[in-house]
Design a protein around this motif. Structure first.
Motif, PDB file in Angstrom:
ATOM      1  N   ASN A   4     -32.019 -21.400 -34.366  1.00 25.52           N
ATOM      2  CA  ASN A   4     -32.177 -22.520 -35.110  1.00 25.52           C
ATOM      3  C   ASN A   4     -32.464 -23.875 -34.354  1.00 25.52           C
ATOM      4  O   ASN A   4     -31.579 -24.628 -33.849  1.00 25.52           O
ATOM      5  CB  ASN A   4     -31.131 -22.889 -36.110  1.00 25.52           C
ATOM      6  CG  ASN A   4     -30.921 -21.508 -36.869  1.00 25.52           C
ATOM      7  OD1 ASN A   4     -31.863 -21.137 -37.733  1.00 25.52           O
ATOM      8  ND2 ASN A   4     -29.910 -20.597 -36.623  1.00 25.52           N
ATOM      9  N   SER A   5     -33.683 -24.168 -34.150  1.00 27.69           N
ATOM     10  CA  SER A   5     -33.888 -25.241 -33.296  1.00 27.69           C
ATOM     11  C   SER A   5     -34.005 -26.749 -34.377  1.00 27.69           C
ATOM     12  O   SER A   5     -33.712 -26.215 -35.579  1.00 27.69           O
ATOM     13  CB  SER A   5     -35.357 -25.162 -32.527  1.00 27.69           C
ATOM     14  OG  SER A   5     -36.270 -25.365 -33.735  1.00 27.69           O
ATOM     15  N   ARG A   6     -34.261 -27.938 -33.847  1.00 29.00           N
ATOM     16  CA  ARG A   6     -34.444 -28.773 -34.688  1.00 29.00           C
ATOM     17  C   ARG A   6     -35.309 -28.829 -35.727  1.00 29.00           C
ATOM     18  O   ARG A   6     -35.523 -29.664 -36.562  1.00 29.00           O
ATOM     19  CB  ARG A   6     -34.040 -30.202 -33.952  1.00 29.00           C
ATOM     20  CG  ARG A   6     -32.605 -30.455 -33.383  1.00 29.00           C
ATOM     21  CD  ARG A   6     -32.857 -30.497 -31.706  1.00 29.00           C
ATOM     22  NE  ARG A   6     -31.712 -30.636 -31.107  1.00 29.00           N
ATOM     23  CZ  ARG A   6     -31.341 -29.641 -30.134  1.00 29.00           C
ATOM     24  NH1 ARG A   6     -31.873 -28.738 -29.665  1.00 29.00           N
ATOM     25  NH2 ARG A   6     -30.050 -30.233 -29.397  1.00 29.00           N
ATOM     26  N   SER A   7     -36.476 -28.566 -35.051  1.00 26.30           N
ATOM     27  CA  SER A   7     -37.764 -28.433 -35.509  1.00 26.30           C
ATOM     28  C   SER A   7     -37.926 -28.194 -36.964  1.00 26.30           C
ATOM     29  O   SER A   7     -38.583 -28.718 -37.620  1.00 26.30           O
ATOM     30  CB  SER A   7     -38.731 -27.563 -34.694  1.00 26.30           C
ATOM     31  OG  SER A   7     -38.793 -27.761 -33.504  1.00 26.30           O
ATOM     32  N   PRO A   8     -37.375 -27.064 -37.575  1.00 28.02           N
ATOM     33  CA  PRO A   8     -37.413 -26.807 -38.882  1.00 28.02           C
ATOM     34  C   PRO A   8     -37.153 -28.017 -39.619  1.00 28.02           C
ATOM     35  O   PRO A   8     -37.917 -28.425 -40.799  1.00 28.02           O
ATOM     36  CB  PRO A   8     -36.595 -25.572 -39.197  1.00 28.02           C
ATOM     37  CG  PRO A   8     -36.338 -25.267 -37.945  1.00 28.02           C
ATOM     38  CD  PRO A   8     -36.403 -26.076 -36.990  1.00 28.02           C
ATOM     39  N   TRP A   9     -36.131 -28.716 -39.310  1.00 22.62           N
ATOM     40  CA  TRP A   9     -35.974 -29.973 -40.091  1.00 22.62           C
ATOM     41  C   TRP A   9     -37.029 -30.780 -40.452  1.00 22.62           C
ATOM     42  O   TRP A   9     -37.293 -31.293 -41.533  1.00 22.62           O
ATOM     43  CB  TRP A   9     -34.697 -30.849 -39.447  1.00 22.62           C
ATOM     44  CG  TRP A   9     -33.392 -30.389 -39.980  1.00 22.62           C
ATOM     45  CD1 TRP A   9     -32.995 -29.346 -39.396  1.00 22.62           C
ATOM     46  CD2 TRP A   9     -32.679 -30.878 -41.056  1.00 22.62           C
ATOM     47  NE1 TRP A   9     -31.621 -29.206 -40.208  1.00 22.62           N
ATOM     48  CE2 TRP A   9     -31.684 -30.135 -41.231  1.00 22.62           C
ATOM     49  CE3 TRP A   9     -33.003 -31.871 -41.916  1.00 22.62           C
ATOM     50  CZ2 TRP A   9     -30.606 -30.238 -42.128  1.00 22.62           C
ATOM     51  CZ3 TRP A   9     -32.127 -32.144 -43.070  1.00 22.62           C
ATOM     52  CH2 TRP A   9     -31.031 -31.341 -43.069  1.00 22.62           C
ATOM     53  N   LEU A  42     -40.145 -30.075 -39.895  1.00 21.02           N
ATOM     54  CA  LEU A  42     -41.266 -29.779 -40.785  1.00 21.02           C
ATOM     55  C   LEU A  42     -40.923 -29.906 -42.086  1.00 21.02           C
ATOM     56  O   LEU A  42     -41.840 -30.052 -42.824  1.00 21.02           O
ATOM     57  CB  LEU A  42     -41.610 -28.368 -40.230  1.00 21.02           C
ATOM     58  CG  LEU A  42     -42.126 -28.599 -38.682  1.00 21.02           C
ATOM     59  CD1 LEU A  42     -42.063 -27.093 -37.866  1.00 21.02           C
ATOM     60  CD2 LEU A  42     -43.546 -29.083 -38.567  1.00 21.02           C
ATOM     61  N   THR A  99     -37.526 -35.052 -30.979  1.00 23.72           N
ATOM     62  CA  THR A  99     -37.181 -34.854 -32.659  1.00 23.72           C
ATOM     63  C   THR A  99     -37.138 -36.147 -33.314  1.00 23.72           C
ATOM     64  O   THR A  99     -37.826 -36.392 -34.300  1.00 23.72           O
ATOM     65  CB  THR A  99     -35.858 -34.121 -32.678  1.00 23.72           C
ATOM     66  OG1 THR A  99     -35.791 -33.002 -31.994  1.00 23.72           O
ATOM     67  CG2 THR A  99     -35.664 -33.849 -34.333  1.00 23.72           C
TER      68      THR A  99
END
Lengths: 874, 775
Positions: free
Chosen positions: B5-10, B12, B685
């Motif tokens: 779970n990287s920060r990226s989904p947030w 996006l 981020t």
């Protein structure tokens, strides 16, 4: 780089989740059914009402879906934690009417809870360190289970603030036992029960030393001495009470343990507990460290604790554990050695961990993730059996590989929080906090099925019997944390909003908004009312705290007064004829004990009892016996009220307690009263008043009118820095503003300040004289000014007033010499700059008052100053 | 270890929500702008059939359902007996909106748990007896020219003889005054038409405080008294509006059993009418008299306020500074007069024009009607009663009766001169025609009629839509949850020619129920959602103990420790507080939030303290740290995604603790290098998130969010969060400059968390705009 490589994958997941359910036309959403229609005049009447009351076709269906009437019974009864209210709230579904606040941790005068001697005695079970505790922070209610199904006999709830478990009997929906945790200093992951209510699970929340000793809070000490843990409270079904002697604690690392669930069916014997802050971060914002919230969200995953409680129970029974504070504890190293505990990395900062009805899947919702993760007990058991570990944590606890233990995961939105299950296989509902929605999804085939927006910021949610082996579907309730604009306003403290959602059809459908008027429910659990075996009255003479015959019960005709020294015992009956005996005499200094028995037998024939003028009250449903104590410190007549509640007009029959003056007692009382007053005053005063008196005029007014709440010299705290304000602004203007800011919110120079600080300066009722002294005081708030080093007329003009904003950048003003900030302004040309200088200007970041607020600055001064500023920004 | 779970989904996901903006449109109910139904769906009848609703119930469901986001038409305020709380509810949904703590401590709202409210409650103590409950019937609302003005509510404590003042801008209790003459009284209360006085009266005869007589004293009855107490109400700035105790006085009544009072208005302004039951030679509590039957005599006490006030000014009978007007003086001066009534008077109500009073009776089958204009006339026919009070016979006063078919519990005036009577047995609501003195309509009830409420019935502007009859026998009408069950107000539609039952309300934690109600649009606009920063809400003044951001500190003097702290999403400052065993510790906390509904709570583990901090509020909690050890403290109100991390520790050192040098571990070069990488990732981020937020701002601007007041509030909050983020930048810069990458990483995380909070508010801003019709 980790992020770069994973980004594309997660982008796809997120994009699918967000767009896949997005753009269907609204008409596809409504559920169409063909069925019998009402008569046309009935329809037109209904449409007329709908038009008047602005009801949509969907609202009309919702109205009939939730309407409650005497002949239309609720299908489910939900128990909600009362949160900080320290109670448990029972409401019916689908009528969404609140039926009862069950007194639990906090006093409840309507029920007499903690007012009569019986319930006060019960409350002492919940004292910690011999300290009286008369409130609680109840979080997670649980119904007792048999074979994984709610059996309708008991309910349990935890107190997070003062780690305790309350046991309620569902025959009368009252608290019967309070069990303190002798090891923890707070809890959270309780109460959750094992499938036959063998144990009630209570996990710790904030780590603390198990021995309750002081240790300086360094990182080293935190890692070494602070501990989390899980308590397994043994429930003795035959007694309907917890047996602390057979209960035990498993010591855990100082991760902040969170919610728990026990396995069932094929995962029976396991329990699961989430954590957050597995970083073991220690905050200290006052010491310059980033706060807990920063340090606790730094890592990408936290740990799911997987515990073999059946095995642990055997280890505890074997005596291998240790005793701390007299309680059985399985130390961490023993737990590891006995193979009781394993960790699995889980989605960041999760809240709910929820086991599917068949027991196979464990769903974790990560609040700081977008995913719900589904773990498979078969895979977990396989890894444990093979000792296939991905590593160990700092304490040697084996860690299972997340991917190997996982069935899969689904992106649900921002802040998945808690999951409950439908009667349909594979269907789950998950609350999503930041997106404010409930997501219906398939945890077997790993896909989202439907989404429903809620209002706002849902915490937990509940489906009917949705955490048992026997879920019923039909309704889901969204437990929203914010209500904001949903209801008629009732001041700054809003109700919570529980939204009932119909889930029988393919699409979820919002049915009802229930305001919760007191308390903050965190978790709810709903039982089919057919499973309940409630009673409407007590057997005559029952002590309801113990559910046994009271030793001080009185039958009709046996009423009497017994005196033992300074104790006057009144054995009384209450009924629709009031209280018997009606007159009681005592002497000042006596203790009067009213042992009251309600001899009525008809349901609802309850009596509200109190002794007027003394702080003495209780409530007696039919059959109940309770004791009210009066410490008769004051003399005089005191009306004794015994009011039947089932009568349209309260009973006019009342009694009296006569307390005869005793001079010595009166003298002692007056001395005691004076001492109480002095002690209270000492406790409540602090030096603030005195310090204030020492302030000079002007500053004192500045403080007394609260200006210092938002204004500081040299920095912004909630309002503009007023340094040089008397240079920037005309004093008459300042005075007008101080005395009546509410009349000036539309002032063009004020609008940008309100936008900037997000708050309007309130009218503090300053009069003219005080405004003058405040302004005089403010005129001492001066910066060093602009040091004029040359004869340059521009620099001199700048030093006259411009410096007051442009040197420090007050109110969004571009700073002198900030090329980047000035470039676009200079590009507008000197004429435009001068025009703005003369007329004033409102920009994106701030505003310029006409002539910078300098009434005696000439156009020439302004032009020179602009030249100077421009030269510094080249 | 896998880290999926990287920060990226947030980022996006945020961008998906805020920019694409499509899914919200299909799932958000459009509460604001939605169209009323144009046809009745078949599903309605299907559901109604499945649930067993009859046609009346289907219609009633339509008449009472309030969809999400819509408002109730009336706001009701209910006294709930010994709960010691005021119940605030909406009509016609009959949903309870709040239990306001009045006489009984309540931890959720911090009432009598924090020092500020506890001190307010404590001020109502009678010397060494502090009170922790009350017993109340209906409250009264403040009036101007005979109409509710939405400023204050007054609730009586019948058990302990007190009166509470609540303000209706925040529904908090601001003052409790204690009757200095009588220890207990009637649970109801009334006000004069401009709230010159809040009027409280006794119920059972009482021995005035400070006097003594044996219970078996044969002359006891003559020593007992009833009384009416007048509390002047001071209007003024919104922080005032309290009772002025220095102008209060009490007029003695004969020792009968007093019931409800009503204040005259219009034609009868200046008079107070109080029911007196069992008149004659006086009642001794607990001694059987002839009080219990239809032959028991009764009177209406009539107090002339101006005359009574004049007598009070010269009275030498003082309780402290509170004058008590003796019965003989009041009777001699005409300040107190009486009219004889039929037995069992239960309530009195004065008509909107003040010309007529109607009295109900729980004996007989009629209500009494009194022409109040006649009371201005000749009193020469009056004869002194046993206590010398001039008393007119019912006939001489022109009292007439209207038959309604049973004993009656209550009366209320509706609009257009309609009068409604609640009949006990057979249970029914009756509309009477005053002119013809007949029944004009009735609705049978399947429970005994209890107290009756029509919104604004006791004002100059009664309403015409709803009546509520209180049912105190809820069994079989509500789902049972044991011997103690909610009470059951029953809502009735009175707008048409025939009255119709609408719905059953449940009021838990009530031992009696009686209410008043006001049109919502008269009151909703005056409520507040935040306090001026730093407010002591009980006094309405800025608190001496308020703390601004950055000013948090701990002050000590001997063993007295004062913590000046702040609360904001999602941290408590300070986060670690060290004290020594035995210290008396006060946490004075200020909620720095300004966003609506952004409340925080606070407790210290096992120290038995808690309160609630709404935006801008200051409250204090005090305890003795009597045992050494480690005590977590935390925010008790779920306030944000990082609510559980809003925590800290109270560290209580043992007495004579010897400090030892603690060696902190130093980060290894590898850890520092990793922290640098982590920081850089987080910085990226933050940058991407900021771009998303900027685009949101663009969306909101494009859709003219400033036109939607709700969106403006949320955007203001979002901006505050971003400002908080910006304020952290210097910490990040400083850490980087010092090469302290672990710290830089943490502060960057904090920066990001503020961005997430901004996004949270932003999502809601967009949602409310979409709900309002924005595309």
């Amino acid at each position: 780089m980790r992020i770069q490589t994973t980004k594309s994958i997660w982008f796809l997941v997120a994009a699918v989740a967000l767009t896949g359910f997005g753009c269907k036309p609204a008409s596809e959403d409504s559920t169409k059914t063909d069925t019998v229609a009402g008569a046309s005049d009935q329809k037109s009447e209904l449409l007329e009402i709908a038009k008047d009351r602005k009801l949509s076709a969907d609202d009309m269906v919702s109205a009939v879906s939730t309407y409650g009437a005497p002949n239309i019974k609720d299908e489910f009864v939900c128990l909600n934690s009362g949160g900080q209210a320290g109670s448990v709230i029972a409401y019916g579904v689908p009528s969404m009417r609140i039926l009862k606040y069950i007194p639990t941790a906090a006093p409840d005068s309507a029920a007499g809870f903690q007012y009569d001697e019986e319930s006060k005695l019960l409350a002492t079970q919940g004292y910690i360190d011999d300290r009286k505790i008369n409130w609680g922070d109840t979080h997670h209610p649980a119904y007792s289970e048999t074979d994984g199904k709610y059996d309708g006999e008991f309910a349990f709830i935890n107190d997070k603030a003062n780690p305790r478990i309350f046991v309620m009997d569902l025959k009368d929906f009252e608290t019967k036992q309070i069990v303190t945790n002798p090891i923890f200093r707070s809890n959270h992951g309780g109460a959750f029960v094992t499938p036959n209510t063998e144990y009630i699970i209570e996990s710790a929340q904030y780590a603390s030393p198990f021995d309750h000793m002081y240790r300086p809070l360094t990182q080293k000490n935190f890692n070494e001495f602070f501990r989390g843990g899980i308590t397994y409270h043994k429930f003795d079904r035959s007694k309907g009470r917890i047996s602390p002697d057979e209960s035990f604690v498993i010591e855990l690392p100082p991760y902040i343990q969170d919610l728990s669930d026990s396995g069932k069916m094929e995962s029976d014997g396991w329990s699961f507990t989430n954590s957050l802050c597995s970083e073991r971060y220690v905050g200290g914002i006052e010491a310059g460290r980033p706060p807990w919230e920063a340090g606790c969200s730094a890592a990408d995953t936290d740990f799911l604790h997987v515990i073999n409680w059946k095995k642990a129970a055997k280890v505890a029974a074997s005596g291998k554990g240790t005793k701390i504070n007299g309680y059985t504890v399985i130390p961490l190293d023993l737990a590891i050695a006995e193979d009781l505990i394993h960790l699995i990395p889980e989605a960041k900062s999760p809240h709910g961990v929820d086991v599917s009805p068949d027991g196979r899947f464990i769903v974790v919702a990560g609040k700081l993730d977008t995913h719900a993760q589904v773990f498979d007990i078969r895979k977990i058991e396989d890894l444990i059996n093979k000792k296939d570990y991905a590593g160990k944590d700092a304490y040697g606890v084996p860690i299972l590989d997340q991917k190997k233990a996982m069935h899969g995961q689904v992106a649900l939105g921002l802040g998945p929080l808690h999951t409950q299950f439908d009667a349909k296989e594979g269907i789950a509902y998950t609350s999503v906090y930041i997106d404010s929605m409930v997501v219906k999804w398939d945890y077997i085939n790993l896909k989202v099925v439907d989404k429903q927006s809620v209002h706002y910021n849902v915490g937990h949610l509940v489906a009917m019997q949705g955490d048992s082996r026997d879920p019923r579907g039909k309704y889901v309730i969204s437990l929203n944390k914010l209500a904001i604009d949903r209801f008629n306003p009732v001041g700054p403290l809003h109700p919570q909003n529980h939204q009932l959602i119909g889930v029988s059809g393919d699409k979820m459908r919002l049915l009802y908004d229930l305001p919760l008027p007191m308390g903050e429910p965190h978790y709810t659990t709903c039982i089919d009312i057919k499973a309940l075996k409630t009673q409407d009255v007590y057997a005559p003479g029952t002590n309801s705290s113990t559910m046994s015959p009271s030793a001080v019960a009185t039958a009709q005709g046996e009423e009497r007064v017994e005196r033992e020294g300074k104790v006057v015992k009144v054995f009384a009956t209450v009924s629709r004829h009031g209280i018997t005996p009606k007159q009681v005499s005592a002497n000042q200094g006596d203790t009067v004990l009213y042992h009251l028995t309600n001899i009525e037998t008809k349901p609802d024939a309850s009596v509200a009892f109190n002794v007027g003028g003394y702080d003495a009250t209780t409530f007696l449903p039919p059959g109940r016996t309770a004791t009210v104590r009066v410490n008769a410190t004051q003399s005089g007549h005191f009306t004794v009220h015994a009011r039947m509640t089932d009568q349209a007009q309260p009973e006019r029959s009342f009694g009296v307690l006569g307390v005869k003056p005793v001079p010595a007692m009166e003298a002692a009382r007056q001395r005691r009263t004076a001492t109480m007053e002095v002690a209270h005053n000492e406790l409540m005063t602090w030096a603030v008043q005195q310090e204030r008196a020492e302030l000079a005029d002007g500053e004192r007014q500045f403080v007394e009118f609260g200006c210092n709440a938002c204004h500081r010299q040299g920095r912004e705290v909630g309002g503009p820095d007023l340094t040089d304000v008397t240079v920037r602004r005309d004093k008459a203007w300042i005075k007008r503003w101080i005395m009546g800011p509410d009349a000036m919110y539309e002032d063009p120079t004020i609008i940008p300040l309100i936008e900037r600080f997000g708050v309007k300066m309130p009218n503090q009722g300053v009069d003219a004289a005080n405004a003058d002294t405040i302004i005089e005081y403010l005129s001492t708030w001066k910066s060093a000014g602009a040091a004029v080093v040359s004869d340059d007329p521009g620099e001199k003009a700048y030093a006259k007033v411009c410096f007051a904003c442009h040197t420090a950048g007050v109110g969004g003003a571009p700073k002198l010499g900030d090329k980047e900030a000035w470039a676009p302004r200079i590009a507008k040309g000197p004429d435009m700059l001068l025009k703005h200088g003369i007329e004033g200007f409102k920009g994106d970041t701030g505003f310029m008052p006409p002539r910078g607020g300098c009434s005696d600055c000439t156009d020439e001064d302004l032009k020179n100053a602009i030249d100077f500023i421009t030269s510094k920004a080249q | 270890m896998l880290k999926p779970n990287s920060r990226s989904p947030w980022i996006l996901a945020i961008s998906g929500l805020l920019i694409a903006g499509c899914f919200s449109e299909t799932t958000k109910p459009k509460a604001k702008e939605k169209e009323a139904a144009t046809e009745v769906s078949g599903e309605l009848f299907k559901v109604a059939g499945e649930r067993g609703l009859n046609d009346d119930q289907i219609r009633a469901a339509m008449q009472t359902y309030v969809p999400t986001g819509a408002r109730d038409t009336y706001v009701g305020l209910m006294g709930a007996g010994t709960s010691g709380r005021l119940v605030i509810f909406g009509m016609p949904s009959m949903r309870i909106l709040k239990y306001a703590g009045v006489f009984t401590p309540e931890p959720w709202q911090g009432f009598a748990y924090d020092d500020e409210s506890r001190n307010m409650l404590r001020a109502s103590a009678r010397e060494d007896i502090e009170y922790s409950f009350g017993d109340s019937a209906a409250p009264a609302l403040s009036e101007k020219d005979g109409n509710y003005d939405g400023v204050a509510a007054f609730l009586a404590d019948g058990a302990n003889g007190r009166v509470a003042v609540l303000h209706l801008d925040d529904y908090e209790t601001k003052q409790i005054v204690t009757n200095p003459v009588f220890r207990s009284g009637y649970g109801g209360i009334t006000v004069t038409p401009n709230t010159e006085f809040v009027v409280q009266n006794t119920s059972s005869p009482d021995l005035p405080i400070g006097e003594w007589a044996e219970l078996d004293d044969p002359k006891l009855a003559s020593k007992l008294r009833g009384g009416v107490t007048f509390w002047p109400f001071d209007r003024g700035h919104h922080t005032e509006n309290r009772i002025n105790e220095s102008g209060a006085f009490t007029v003695e009544l004969p020792p009968y059993v007093q019931g409800e009072s009503d204040a005259g208005k219009g034609a009868s302004a200046g008079l107070i009418f109080t029911l007196g039951f069992c008149s004659g030679t006086g009642v001794v509590p607990g001694v059987d008299t002839t009080c219990g039957d239809e032959k028991t005599p009764a009177v209406l006490h009539i107090v002339d306020i101006a005359k009574a006030q004049t007598l009070a000014k010269s009275s030498t009978t003082l309780h402290g500074k509170h004058p008590r007007v003796k019965l003989a003086d009041a009777a001699a001066d005409g300040a107190l007069r009486q009219v004889e009534l039929p037995a069992g008077p239960t309530t009195i109500a004065v008509s909107a024009d003040g010309a007529t009073a109607i009295i109900t009776h729980d004996f007989g089958d009629s209500v009494s009607v009194l022409d109040l204009n006649r009371l201005k006339g000749d009193w020469s026919a009056a004869k002194p009663d046993a206590f010398g009070v001039p008393t007119l016979s019912a006939a001489a006063a022109g009292l007439t009766q209207i038959k309604v078919g049973g004993p009656t519990a209550d009366v209320a005036f509706g609009a257009k001169g309609n009068v409604y009577i609640s009949v006990i047995t057979p249970g029914k609501l009756v509309r009477i025609d005053l002119a013809k003195k007949t029944i004009a309509g009735e609705l049978a009830l399947d429970f005994p009629g209890g107290k009756l409420m029509i919104p604004q019935a006791d004002t100059a502007s009664p309403t015409a839509e709803y009546a509520v009859v209180m049912n105190t026998q809820p069994r079989n009408r509500l789902t049972s949850v044991g011997p103690v069950l909610a009470m059951n107000p029953h809502l009735i539609d009175i707008s048409g020619e025939s009255m119709r039952s609408l719905s059953d309300m449940a009021v838990p934690q009530a031992t009696r129920i009686d209410a008043v109600a006001i049109k919502a649009d008269l009151i909703d606009g005056g409520t507040v959602v935040r306090y001026p920063p730093g407010t002591n809400t009980r006094t309405g003044e800025l608190s001496d103990f308020r703390t601004a951001a950055g000013e948090e500190r701990v002050e000590r003097k001997g063993n007295r420790v004062h913590v000046f702290g702040t609360l904001i999403r999602s941290h408590i400052t300070p986060e670690i507080v060290e004290v020594t065993e035995g210290d008396v510790v006060t946490f004075h906390l200020t909620n720095l939030e300004q966003a609506q509904d952004q409340t925080h709570g606070f407790t210290v583990s096992t120290y038995n303290v808690h309160s609630s901090w709404e935006p801008g509020k200051v409250a204090s909690v005090t305890f003795t740290a009597d045992k050494a050890g480690v005590y977590p403290y935390y925010c008790t109100e779920f306030c944000s995604a990082l609510h559980l991390e809003m925590m800290g520790y109270l560290m209580v050192k043992p007495k004579n603790y010897v400090e030892t040098a603690e060696v902190e571990e130093v980060a290894t070069p590898e850890e520092i290098a990793q922290a640098k990488l982590d920081y850089e990732a987080k910085a990226q981020t933050i940058k991407e998130t900021q771009a998303v937020i900027d685009s949101v701002v663009a969306w909101l601007n494009e859709h003219e969010y400033k036109k939607d007041v709700r969106a403006v509030e949320l955007v203001t909050d979002a901006v505050a969060q971003l400002n908080a983020a910006a304020a952290i930048q210097p910490q990040i810069d400083a850490a980087i400059a010092a090469g302290d990458w672990p710290k830089a990483k943490l502060w960057a995380e904090q920066y990001f968390q503020y961005q997430v909070k901004a996004a949270d508010a932003g999502v809601r801003a967009k949602n409310v705009m979409v709900e309002g019709g924005a595309k």
